[in-house]
Design a protein around this motif. Sequence first.
Motif, short mmCIF file in Angstrom:
data_model
loop_
_atom_site.label_atom_id
_atom_site.label_comp_id
_atom_site.label_asym_id
_atom_site.label_seq_id
_atom_site.Cartn_x
_atom_site.Cartn_y
_atom_site.Cartn_z
N HIS A 187 0.86 -1.20 0.00
CA HIS A 187 0.00 0.00 0.00
C HIS A 187 0.89 1.24 0.00
O HIS A 187 1.48 1.59 1.02
CB HIS A 187 -0.89 -0.04 1.26
CG HIS A 187 -1.84 1.12 1.41
ND1 HIS A 187 -3.12 0.97 1.91
CD2 HIS A 187 -1.71 2.45 1.16
CE1 HIS A 187 -3.71 2.14 1.96
NE2 HIS A 187 -2.87 3.07 1.50
N HIS B 132 1.29 5.39 -1.89
CA HIS B 132 0.84 6.47 -2.79
C HIS B 132 2.13 7.13 -3.29
O HIS B 132 2.35 8.33 -3.09
CB HIS B 132 0.00 7.49 -2.02
CG HIS B 132 -1.18 6.92 -1.28
ND1 HIS B 132 -2.48 7.07 -1.71
CD2 HIS B 132 -1.27 6.19 -0.13
CE1 HIS B 132 -3.31 6.49 -0.84
NE2 HIS B 132 -2.60 5.94 0.12
N HIS C 293 -9.58 1.43 1.55
CA HIS C 293 -9.11 2.13 2.75
C HIS C 293 -10.33 2.21 3.67
O HIS C 293 -11.34 2.81 3.28
CB HIS C 293 -8.75 3.59 2.45
CG HIS C 293 -7.45 3.85 1.75
ND1 HIS C 293 -7.19 3.49 0.47
CD2 HIS C 293 -6.35 4.50 2.19
CE1 HIS C 293 -5.98 3.90 0.13
NE2 HIS C 293 -5.44 4.52 1.16
N HIS D 45 -5.75 0.09 6.68
CA HIS D 45 -5.88 1.00 7.84
C HIS D 45 -6.41 0.19 9.02
O HIS D 45 -5.64 -0.29 9.83
CB HIS D 45 -6.77 2.23 7.59
CG HIS D 45 -6.07 3.34 6.87
ND1 HIS D 45 -5.02 4.02 7.40
CD2 HIS D 45 -6.30 3.88 5.65
CE1 HIS D 45 -4.62 4.95 6.54
NE2 HIS D 45 -5.37 4.88 5.45
N ASP E 30 2.24 2.87 3.44
CA ASP E 30 1.25 3.89 3.09
C ASP E 30 1.97 5.16 2.60
O ASP E 30 1.42 6.27 2.69
CB ASP E 30 0.34 4.21 4.29
CG ASP E 30 -0.90 5.02 3.90
OD1 ASP E 30 -1.20 5.09 2.71
OD2 ASP E 30 -1.54 5.58 4.80
FE FE Z 1 -3.36 5.07 1.82
#
Ligand code: FE
Length: 425
Positions: free
Chosen positions: A87, A89, A257, A280, A331
Amino acid sequence: MGVEMRYTARMKIKADLVVKNASQVFTSAGSPESPVVVEGGSVAVAGGLVAWVGKTERLADDVEVGPEAMVIDAAGGVVTPGFVDPHTHAVFAGSRPLEFEWRLSGRSYLDILADGGGILATVNAVRQADEDQLVRESLPRLDRMLEFGVTTCEVKSGYGLDVENELKLLRVARKLASLTPMRILPTFLGAHTFPPEFRDDHDKYVKLVIEEMLPAVVEEGLALACDVYVEKGVFDVDQAEQILRAATDSGLGIHVHAGQFVDLGGPEMAAGMGASSVDHLDVVSDEGLAAMARSGTVAVMLPGAAVSLGQKPPRVDRFLEAGVTLALATDLNPGTSYTENLPLMAFLSVTSMGLPCSAALLAITRHAAKAVGLKEPEGTLAPGARADLLIHDVSDWREILYHFGVTHVSKVLIKGKPVAGPRAS
Ligand code: FE
Ligand code: NIG
């Protein structure tokens, strides 16, 4: 023939690469409670796949190492599978240091987002950046991930929030995949939040995601999966379900998420749709956990986001009791978790979430591979797995967690080939 002679000639495995003399090979096979660790081990690779793992003293008997084969001396280091970050970004422009300071002085993440900051600040920066700039800013992040031993990494879009800019982010991810030896698995996250143009008509934005963005992404083959941010003030369960239904109908895998701040029932919905992960889960109900255990949906825990937001990362006891498979991810993003350091997430999980050390290493290898939809034996060093492996400059696998914050990786192999790592020769 008077006497029946029965014997089996042992066929040797022909290897094109061997990593030998490891103090330990942590294979990530076996169970979290009793992982398979070969003391004094070696690994043989053939055709880019793991072909054999065993004691170094058995190597000569079991494996044929031809004159062309490459032999790498692990010199008493520890060998593990390559790490999988399920995960991130990782593709974005700019950064948000001021927001970091605001949050430290008490402003909440969701308030900042509601005021047009947070994710939307990065959306502005991304919309102004061209592909070259995004590649230039993102590639060093991938290089840093590789330094920490990440050989497979999921990358989400979600900072474009219109057709053109979501496609731009995913094209950048594709370009990055050609510039790094890492395996990049792209995910479409058009439903990351509502862009300012649709501030007052959320359902119209959901329609745009389903009817225009998703088909364009699928048409260009730019994503393997689709993700939605289910949260108070962002997407509700019903909107998420519509988007994810369209994604599965188009052949994409799904992630969600959910439960970062408020539990809206996202885990039950996602599990019911066969999501490969829900991520999460700082707040999650027993029903949500039971649904995930039933469907084999992996819980991807993001302790970097929790600590960065001043939250206590959740204890994992309930997850383990419910029988949910646990993975960990960075993340990596400019808001809630600005780090490329996946082993640091494993450290946080053992020191503040109650994950056993062996389970933490599984959470960044085999279970992370499952979270991104890879099939067994990916993420392990079992025969047949892609030969992505790491040599760490430590003599006991626990030191990867215990000596935290730095990388111990001295060599990275991807598909059975050494790649230029941080201190690789
Ligand atoms: Fe995220
Ligand atoms: O997973 N929570 C939503 N998305 C990201 C944060 C993105 C951002 O703040 O830029 C996350 O934490």
